[in-house]
Design an enzyme around this catalytic site. Sequence first.
Site, PDB file in Angstrom:
ATOM      1  N   MET A 237       0.944   7.220  -9.070  1.00 26.88           N
ATOM      2  CA  MET A 237       2.147   6.406  -9.217  1.00 26.88           C
ATOM      3  C   MET A 237       2.762   6.439 -10.613  1.00 26.88           C
ATOM      4  O   MET A 237       3.432   5.514 -11.036  1.00 26.88           O
ATOM      5  CB  MET A 237       1.840   4.955  -8.824  1.00 26.88           C
ATOM      6  CG  MET A 237       1.309   4.805  -7.398  1.00 26.88           C
ATOM      7  SD  MET A 237       2.329   5.639  -6.158  1.00 26.88           S
ATOM      8  CE  MET A 237       3.627   4.434  -5.945  1.00 26.88           C
ATOM      9  N   ARG A 238       2.477   7.506 -11.379  1.00 30.39           N
ATOM     10  CA  ARG A 238       3.103   7.630 -12.696  1.00 30.39           C
ATOM     11  C   ARG A 238       4.055   8.825 -12.686  1.00 30.39           C
ATOM     12  O   ARG A 238       3.697   9.910 -12.199  1.00 30.39           O
ATOM     13  CB  ARG A 238       2.061   7.857 -13.805  1.00 30.39           C
ATOM     14  CG  ARG A 238       0.973   6.800 -13.893  1.00 30.39           C
ATOM     15  CD  ARG A 238       1.505   5.410 -14.073  1.00 30.39           C
ATOM     16  NE  ARG A 238       2.284   5.240 -15.304  1.00 30.39           N
ATOM     17  CZ  ARG A 238       2.954   4.137 -15.579  1.00 30.39           C
ATOM     18  NH1 ARG A 238       2.992   3.153 -14.702  1.00 30.39           N
ATOM     19  NH2 ARG A 238       3.634   4.010 -16.699  1.00 30.39           N
TER      20      ARG A 238
ATOM     21  N   LEU B 247       5.807  11.980 -14.173  1.00 33.63           N
ATOM     22  CA  LEU B 247       5.387  12.989 -15.144  1.00 33.63           C
ATOM     23  C   LEU B 247       6.628  13.683 -15.696  1.00 33.63           C
ATOM     24  O   LEU B 247       7.543  14.026 -14.947  1.00 33.63           O
ATOM     25  CB  LEU B 247       4.454  14.003 -14.480  1.00 33.63           C
ATOM     26  CG  LEU B 247       3.115  13.416 -13.979  1.00 33.63           C
ATOM     27  CD1 LEU B 247       2.403  14.419 -13.083  1.00 33.63           C
ATOM     28  CD2 LEU B 247       2.234  12.990 -15.147  1.00 33.63           C
TER      29      LEU B 247
ATOM     30  N   HIS C 121       5.035  12.831  -0.352  1.00 34.88           N
ATOM     31  CA  HIS C 121       5.966  11.711  -0.489  1.00 34.88           C
ATOM     32  C   HIS C 121       6.257  11.163   0.903  1.00 34.88           C
ATOM     33  O   HIS C 121       6.542  11.943   1.830  1.00 34.88           O
ATOM     34  CB  HIS C 121       7.255  12.189  -1.159  1.00 34.88           C
ATOM     35  CG  HIS C 121       8.257  11.109  -1.357  1.00 34.88           C
ATOM     36  ND1 HIS C 121       8.121  10.138  -2.330  1.00 34.88           N
ATOM     37  CD2 HIS C 121       9.414  10.820  -0.699  1.00 34.88           C
ATOM     38  CE1 HIS C 121       9.146   9.306  -2.257  1.00 34.88           C
ATOM     39  NE2 HIS C 121       9.945   9.693  -1.277  1.00 34.88           N
TER      40      HIS C 121
ATOM     41  N   GLU D 274       0.535  12.101   7.080  1.00 34.76           N
ATOM     42  CA  GLU D 274       0.269  12.643   5.730  1.00 34.76           C
ATOM     43  C   GLU D 274      -1.107  13.303   5.703  1.00 34.76           C
ATOM     44  O   GLU D 274      -1.294  14.395   5.153  1.00 34.76           O
ATOM     45  CB  GLU D 274       0.303  11.520   4.696  1.00 34.76           C
ATOM     46  CG  GLU D 274       1.662  10.912   4.470  1.00 34.76           C
ATOM     47  CD  GLU D 274       1.598   9.747   3.506  1.00 34.76           C
ATOM     48  OE1 GLU D 274       0.745   9.756   2.608  1.00 34.76           O
ATOM     49  OE2 GLU D 274       2.421   8.828   3.651  1.00 34.76           O
TER      50      GLU D 274
END
Length: 199
Positions: free
Chosen positions: A91-92, A94, A110, A175
């Site tokens: 969840m960061r 880049l 996603h 997913e």
Amino acid sequence: MSVRVAIFISGGGSNMLKLVESMTGDHPARPCLVLSNDPEAGGLARAAALGIATAVVRHEPFKGDRRAFEAALGEALAPHAPDVICLAGFMRKLTGDFVDPWKGRMLNIHPSLLPKYRGLRTHARALEAGDAEHGCTVHEVTAELDDGPILGQVRLPVLPGDTPETLADRVLVEEHRLYPAVLRRFVAGDRTPILLEAP
Ligand code: GRF
């Protein structure tokens, strides 16, 4: 020589687990590291229980200095010499400084049918828009958020009465089917998109 795959997580790591479980037998890749920005991520214990090396690089100490955080990511990665990075619930954001050297070797999953609904709240946004279908996408990571070449998608119908939670649950199942299938094809050098329909 197996393709070495590092997996980045921030939470439970259900996608990480499916990727790890898929990399066995004649699969050309093997997991070499599971890394999280959150020391409390449940996926870390799940990976360690499978004997996979883990690492934590917390983002908070860098107080928004993305370059410093990403330099620390690189230092944590180096000893494990990954060939491919899979983002799986990471969840960061880049920056291009980190992503560009990994161009063509970094994947993300996603929970929407990109290019629709980049970013967060994808299930709620699909419902708010009254979409008849929704799904998930695996794509190559570029400096633009949720924007790289699409490597796979699963489409599923939005059902009457669906909530963001019920939709998320059905998408997550897909997913778990899509990401391992795309990774196996990707590490074999085949970038032909995998396009599936869910029941
Ligand atoms: C999933 O919905 C995935 O699409 C998103 O993060 C969520 C949690 O994934 N990227 P996981 O259970 O931590 O793999």
